[in-house]
Design a protein around this motif. Structure first.
Motif, PDB file in Angstrom:
ATOM      1  N   ALA A 139       0.829  -1.213   0.000  1.00 45.28           N
ATOM      2  CA  ALA A 139       0.000   0.000   0.000  1.00 45.28           C
ATOM      3  C   ALA A 139       0.862   1.261   0.000  1.00 45.28           C
ATOM      4  CB  ALA A 139      -0.976  -0.012   1.186  1.00 45.28           C
ATOM      5  N   TYR A 158     -11.535  -5.534  -3.130  1.00 40.38           N
ATOM      6  CA  TYR A 158     -12.258  -5.464  -4.408  1.00 40.38           C
ATOM      7  C   TYR A 158     -13.111  -6.692  -4.717  1.00 40.38           C
ATOM      8  CZ  TYR A 158      -7.934  -7.914  -5.799  1.00 40.38           C
ATOM      9  OH  TYR A 158      -6.869  -8.786  -5.887  1.00 40.38           O
ATOM     10  N   GLN A 166      -8.946  -7.136   4.436  1.00 43.03           N
ATOM     11  CA  GLN A 166      -7.799  -6.263   4.182  1.00 43.03           C
ATOM     12  C   GLN A 166      -8.166  -4.905   4.793  1.00 43.03           C
ATOM     13  OE1 GLN A 166      -7.328  -5.346   0.027  1.00 43.03           O
ATOM     14  NE2 GLN A 166      -5.175  -4.814   0.224  1.00 43.03           N
ATOM     15  N   ASP A 175      -0.990  -2.241  -3.459  1.00 44.67           N
ATOM     16  CA  ASP A 175      -2.233  -2.354  -2.682  1.00 44.67           C
ATOM     17  C   ASP A 175      -2.662  -3.806  -2.490  1.00 44.67           C
ATOM     18  OD1 ASP A 175      -2.857   0.190  -1.914  1.00 44.67           O
ATOM     19  OD2 ASP A 175      -4.230   0.585  -3.586  1.00 44.67           O
ATOM     20  N   PHE A 176      -2.331  -4.682  -3.415  1.00 43.92           N
ATOM     21  CA  PHE A 176      -2.761  -6.077  -3.245  1.00 43.92           C
ATOM     22  C   PHE A 176      -1.655  -7.105  -3.448  1.00 43.92           C
ATOM     23  CE2 PHE A 176      -3.408  -7.770  -7.584  1.00 43.92           C
ATOM     24  CZ  PHE A 176      -3.281  -6.604  -8.323  1.00 43.92           C
ATOM     25  N   ILE A 177      -0.508  -6.673  -4.000  1.00 44.67           N
ATOM     26  CA  ILE A 177       0.664  -7.557  -4.087  1.00 44.67           C
ATOM     27  C   ILE A 177       1.830  -6.807  -3.458  1.00 44.67           C
ATOM     28  CG2 ILE A 177       2.300  -8.738  -5.597  1.00 44.67           C
ATOM     29  CD1 ILE A 177       0.106  -9.107  -7.656  1.00 44.67           C
ATOM     30  N   THR A 178       2.295  -7.256  -2.301  1.00 44.78           N
ATOM     31  CA  THR A 178       3.434  -6.610  -1.643  1.00 44.78           C
ATOM     32  C   THR A 178       4.638  -6.621  -2.573  1.00 44.78           C
ATOM     33  OG1 THR A 178       2.665  -7.116   0.581  1.00 44.78           O
ATOM     34  CG2 THR A 178       5.049  -6.867   0.302  1.00 44.78           C
ATOM     35  N   HIS A 197      -6.845  -1.677   4.399  1.00 47.00           N
ATOM     36  CA  HIS A 197      -6.518  -0.351   3.851  1.00 47.00           C
ATOM     37  C   HIS A 197      -7.283  -0.136   2.549  1.00 47.00           C
ATOM     38  CE1 HIS A 197      -3.532  -3.018   1.922  1.00 47.00           C
ATOM     39  NE2 HIS A 197      -3.858  -2.340   0.868  1.00 47.00           N
ATOM     40  N   PHE A 246      -3.123 -12.095  -5.292  1.00 49.99           N
ATOM     41  CA  PHE A 246      -3.074 -11.112  -4.199  1.00 49.99           C
ATOM     42  C   PHE A 246      -2.402 -11.701  -2.944  1.00 49.99           C
ATOM     43  CE2 PHE A 246      -7.127 -13.340  -4.407  1.00 49.99           C
ATOM     44  CZ  PHE A 246      -7.244 -13.865  -3.131  1.00 49.99           C
ATOM     45  N   ASN A 247      -1.980 -10.814  -2.066  1.00 53.26           N
ATOM     46  CA  ASN A 247      -1.384 -11.218  -0.790  1.00 53.26           C
ATOM     47  C   ASN A 247      -2.308 -12.185  -0.048  1.00 53.26           C
ATOM     48  OD1 ASN A 247       0.769  -9.488  -1.232  1.00 53.26           O
ATOM     49  ND2 ASN A 247       0.050  -7.897   0.177  1.00 53.26           N
TER      50      ASN A 247
END
Ligand SMILES: [Mg+2]
Ligand SMILES: [Mg+2]
Ligand SMILES: [Mg+2]
Lengths: 223, 223
Positions: free
Chosen positions: A83, B63, B221, A177-180, B223, B124-125
């Motif tokens: 993020a 999302y 999540q 925001d979604f993949i570090t 944020h 995604f994470n």
């Protein structure tokens, strides 16, 4: 000595764990492939085994008859984060690399029409030729550099990163925001128009202004 | 000490560079999502930042409103290779892990209908919860083990790897023809039927027979 200590960012391809690619980030290229201009970045992945360095050939997979070059600015992450705000994004950049997003266009078209992932089209061995590492200082503004690519001395692609729909800071913020993001990750930022097919024995040259050039030959996969 | 020497295969998630996932590898699951039975494996990638271990929650991306669990047998590569023949494939396996392929089904459906890559739906994470490492000896035949998954103590998935369309040796051979496998890579081999949505505060438990169990909670999540 720790694992961390043996890492040298200028050889990120040896230990970096992600290649995140942005599709359709230049309007003129989206149009040449008859794709819509995206409202959000189109993202896909290549594995680190896709890297190939000068001196080794780009291999055409046996299953494609339409392998395309896409010349792209690659952004090398120096400091990881999740993020990341756009305003801080450039602090996470260690430097750049000139990259080719080699694409089996026939396979990609088939994947698109069948709703399948693009892995076979984008993630094969040697699908990510890269230049040497370019320290951040050598490109003061990644939103204002010219990329070019020639096949057998004929100019095929020439574009400026100012034509990007989504800027480098926007992409870093959006992805993280979604993949570090981690140190050593590479982001491929999309290609300007002019993509075309390459064949065995072709020679590809590409460059970023007077900052870097690279040269690759094309060969067939032999098994 | 070299980079190589500090690697411990039983902590592959800390340094492994690839997660290669197989879609639609159980006919009953392909049918429940109204997909065709594939003639070739459907492959997609997750980045190593997708790993999450017991003790940390699975995070629902902001999302999606339809996050699905898919319980899968993961194969951990111990010896790398390119174009590995099926007959030698098992020599490249170091062991296994029980895995969840967490999937934003609403986003995946949208990607499929638009011909876009599945990255937002799959990469995604925390999209790859994993168990501890299972040494190869503990699963003598990866084509004959039972996997199960419960949500809040209700059984949702239960299947045997004998139902796989493409076997572990076939997958290793198929993938390594165009993506070189490396030590520490993980292959997710697909999910049996019974996938369903999870919500914040749900508790997931999964297991492989009496070999391994794992437990994860679901959170939003933030944020
Ligand atoms: Mg993909
Ligand atoms: Mg591209
Ligand atoms: Mg799956």
């Amino acid at each position: 000595m720790s694992l961390q200590a043996s890492r040298n960012i200028s050889r990120f391809w040896e230990w970096g764990r992600k290649i995140i690619c942005v599709g359709r980030n230049y309007a003129d290229h989206a149009k040449e492939l008859k794709n819509a201009i995206p409202k959000e970045p189109v993202l896909f992945l290549k594995p680190p085994t896709a890297y190939v360095r000068e001196g080794s050939p780009i291999l055409v997979p046996l299953y494609t008859t339409n392998l395309h070059h896409e010349v792209e600015l690659g952004v090398v992450i120096g400091k990881g984060g999740t993020a990341i705000p756009q305003s801080a994004a450039m602090e996470h950049v260690a430097g750049y690399a000139l990259c080719l997003d080699m694409t089996a266009r026939d396979i990609q078209d088939e994947c698109k029409s069948k709703g399948l992932p693009w892995t076979m089209a984008k993630a094969f061995n040697t699908s990510c030729p890269i230049s040497e590492f370019i320290p951040k200082e050598r490109i003061p503004d990644p939103g204002k550099v010219n990329l070019w690519l020639k096949v057998n001395d004929q100019l095929r692609q020439s574009g400026c990163t100012s034509q990007m729909i989504f800027s480098v800071p926007y992409l870093i913020s959006y992805i993280s925001d979604f993949i570090t993001l981690e140190e050593g990750d590479l982001i491929l930022t999309g290609t300007p128009k002019g993509v075309s097919a390459v064949q065995q024995h072709d020679e590809l040259q590409a460059g970023i202004e007077d900052i870097v050039t690279m040269r690759f030959t094309v060969d067939r996969q032999d098994h």
